[in-house]
Design an enzyme around this catalytic site. Structure first.
Site, PDB file in Angstrom:
ATOM      1  N   HIS A 263      -7.950  -5.416   0.142  1.00  0.00           N
ATOM      2  CA  HIS A 263      -6.662  -4.730   0.257  1.00  0.00           C
ATOM      3  C   HIS A 263      -5.799  -5.314   1.368  1.00  0.00           C
ATOM      4  O   HIS A 263      -4.571  -5.303   1.291  1.00  0.00           O
ATOM      5  CB  HIS A 263      -6.904  -3.239   0.502  1.00  0.00           C
ATOM      6  CG  HIS A 263      -5.661  -2.412   0.467  1.00  0.00           C
ATOM      7  ND1 HIS A 263      -4.770  -2.429  -0.589  1.00  0.00           N
ATOM      8  CD2 HIS A 263      -5.128  -1.541   1.369  1.00  0.00           C
ATOM      9  CE1 HIS A 263      -3.764  -1.613  -0.346  1.00  0.00           C
ATOM     10  NE2 HIS A 263      -3.950  -1.066   0.834  1.00  0.00           N
ATOM     11  N   ASP A 264      -6.426  -5.838   2.408  1.00  0.00           N
ATOM     12  CA  ASP A 264      -5.683  -6.428   3.519  1.00  0.00           C
ATOM     13  C   ASP A 264      -4.964  -7.714   3.148  1.00  0.00           C
ATOM     14  O   ASP A 264      -4.245  -8.281   3.987  1.00  0.00           O
ATOM     15  CB  ASP A 264      -6.628  -6.703   4.695  1.00  0.00           C
ATOM     16  CG  ASP A 264      -6.822  -5.485   5.587  1.00  0.00           C
ATOM     17  OD1 ASP A 264      -6.127  -4.472   5.373  1.00  0.00           O
ATOM     18  OD2 ASP A 264      -7.668  -5.546   6.496  1.00  0.00           O
TER      19      ASP A 264
ATOM     20  N   SER B   2       0.831  -1.189   0.000  1.00  0.00           N
ATOM     21  CA  SER B   2       0.000   0.000   0.000  1.00  0.00           C
ATOM     22  C   SER B   2       0.881   1.260   0.000  1.00  0.00           C
ATOM     23  O   SER B   2       1.711   1.440  -0.881  1.00  0.00           O
ATOM     24  CB  SER B   2      -0.943  -0.046   1.215  1.00  0.00           C
ATOM     25  OG  SER B   2      -1.925   0.945   1.168  1.00  0.00           O
TER      26      SER B   2
ATOM     27  N   ARG C 215     -11.790   5.388  10.876  1.00  0.00           N
ATOM     28  CA  ARG C 215     -11.267   4.021  10.829  1.00  0.00           C
ATOM     29  C   ARG C 215     -12.319   3.039  10.329  1.00  0.00           C
ATOM     30  O   ARG C 215     -12.001   2.114   9.564  1.00  0.00           O
ATOM     31  CB  ARG C 215     -10.774   3.596  12.211  1.00  0.00           C
ATOM     32  CG  ARG C 215     -10.158   2.209  12.247  1.00  0.00           C
ATOM     33  CD  ARG C 215      -8.987   2.099  11.289  1.00  0.00           C
ATOM     34  NE  ARG C 215      -8.275   0.832  11.441  1.00  0.00           N
ATOM     35  CZ  ARG C 215      -7.234   0.467  10.717  1.00  0.00           C
ATOM     36  NH1 ARG C 215      -6.775   1.273   9.786  1.00  0.00           N
ATOM     37  NH2 ARG C 215      -6.641  -0.693  10.920  1.00  0.00           N
TER      38      ARG C 215
ATOM     39  N   ASP D 257      -8.736  -6.795  -4.322  1.00  0.00           N
ATOM     40  CA  ASP D 257      -8.362  -5.483  -3.798  1.00  0.00           C
ATOM     41  C   ASP D 257      -8.951  -4.401  -4.700  1.00  0.00           C
ATOM     42  O   ASP D 257      -8.424  -4.100  -5.765  1.00  0.00           O
ATOM     43  CB  ASP D 257      -6.837  -5.362  -3.751  1.00  0.00           C
ATOM     44  CG  ASP D 257      -6.356  -4.064  -3.128  1.00  0.00           C
ATOM     45  OD1 ASP D 257      -7.195  -3.200  -2.807  1.00  0.00           O
ATOM     46  OD2 ASP D 257      -5.127  -3.906  -2.976  1.00  0.00           O
TER      47      ASP D 257
END
Length: 375
Positions: free
Chosen positions: A352-353, A154, A224, A319
């Site tokens: 994305h993680d 990222s 968050r 992602d």
């Protein structure tokens, strides 16, 4: 008992740099501190160093654990350690908390020597280019003239890219994982909504909440929660939570009913207790501003003409925040310059993680690439 592939107990180290830093914004920071950790041993030729750059909410604690906090394991511990894909038997690995962060390096919560108070909103905007400058200072301190590799996922991958442009002679390999050469308009929009959640919190006080003995917890919590949604994929959320109800039935109210709501609120509360809101604002702005092609009339191939490193570029199918298309743009620009590039698009359901997860194929790819790096 300590696992055989664990780095084990690690200890943060601190570096004070008493040298003016000229930031891209035009501001000058007279001096600053960096906190970092190292794993493995630097060889006699000082040729086996690996710099790991962290993403938005990351820090210097990349692997291992602390003696007084054994459950606080580094954020990429599954990737780095003895016998792991980034093998600390071979490599000397460095993790550093970026300038503007909130885990020990100088940032908004640090005391400004000129005022005796926290910098707060007066802390200058920092960019990826600025971070790379500070990382060169750490490298110089450690006696590392050239890194065997620099990498990250990222925002960490963006820093690896910037290294190859600003200091092409100082990096032999770049690992660019789940990253992009610039944010899309959609990504910038997500970041702005997150910032607005913080800035409009009544406890933000224009960034000077330190002197009011409070925190903009609600704003940071919402930021968050929003960010976390974008890091996951629809499939991963469906598989983990579906439409499961906590109480087994609908309550016809606005409190937590679905398991996904409970999870997001937990993640938001946890993050709000651990991260500084001003640092969050800075990190998201650094993401927004990153655009190497911007100085080359939006020609990414032209931007990469100076790069001399070899590249491993990895993306993940699910992602959607940093989609594979963004990685393929990087690969094309590098190939236009006849760079040595290895690319893989990895099937994953974690969004994305994915770059943080244990995945055999993903880890095998990284291991195979790292095994071919000469030290």
């Amino acid at each position: 008992m300590q696992a055989s592939d664990s780095i084990g107990i690690v200890t943060p180290q601190y570096l004070h740099i008493d040298k003016p830093l000229h930031l891209k914004s035009g501001t000058i920071l007279r001096s600053y501190d960096l906190v970092y950790e190292t794993y493995g041993e630097l060889n006699s030729a000082r040729s086996n160093a690996i710099l790991i750059c962290h993403a938005l909410s990351g820090n210097h604690h990349v692997a291992g654990f602390y003696a007084d906090e054994p459950k606080r394991v580094g954020w990429w511990d599954n990737m780095i350690g003895p016998g792991k894909p980034i093998d600390t038997h071979r490599f000397f690995v460095i993790g550093v908390n970026n300038l503007g962060g909130c885990h020990g390096s100088t940032g908004p919560a640090s005391i400004d020597a000129g005022t005796g108070k926290p910098y707060g909103a007066n802390f200058p905007i920092v960019t990826v280019e600025d971070w790379v400058k500070t990382q060169t200072q750490l490298a110089d301190h450690l006696g590392i003239e050239q890194f065997a590799a620099i990498g990250g996922g990222s925002l960490g991958g963006m820093q690896a890219l910037q290294w190859t442009l600003d200091y092409p002679e100082r990096v032999r390999h770049a690992l660019v994982i789940a990253s992009a050469s610039k944010l899309t308009a959609q990504n910038i929009a997500f970041n702005d909504v997150a910032r607005q959640a913080i800035i409009t919190d009544q406890d933000f006080y224009g960034g000077d909440y330190y002197s009011h003995n409070t925190l903009p917890r609600r704003g940071l919590r919402l930021a968050r929660m929003l960010g976390h949604i974008t890091y996951l994929s629809g499939d991963s959320m469906a598989a983990k939570f579906g439409r499961e109800l906590r109480a087994g039935k609908i309550a016809f109210g606005f409190d937590v009913e679905f398991e996904i709501e409970s999870y997001l609120r937990y993640q938001g509360d946890k993050f709000a207790d651990q991260f500084d809101a001003n640092s969050y604002l800075l990190m998201t702005k650094a993401l927004d501003y990153f655009d190497p092609a911007g100085a080359h009339e939006d020609d990414l191939s032209a931007a990469f003409r100076v790069a001399k490193a070899n590249f491993l570029v990895l993306s993940f199918t699910s992602d959607w925040r940093f989609a594979p298309e963004r990685s393929r743009e990087i690969v094309k620009a590098l190939l236009d310059n006849v760079a040595n590039v290895s690319y893989a698009e990895i099937t994953s359901s974690h969004g994305h993680d994915s770059f943080l997860m244990v995945d055999d194929y993903y880890h095998q790819l990284v291991r195979a690439y790292m095994d071919n790096i000469k030290t």
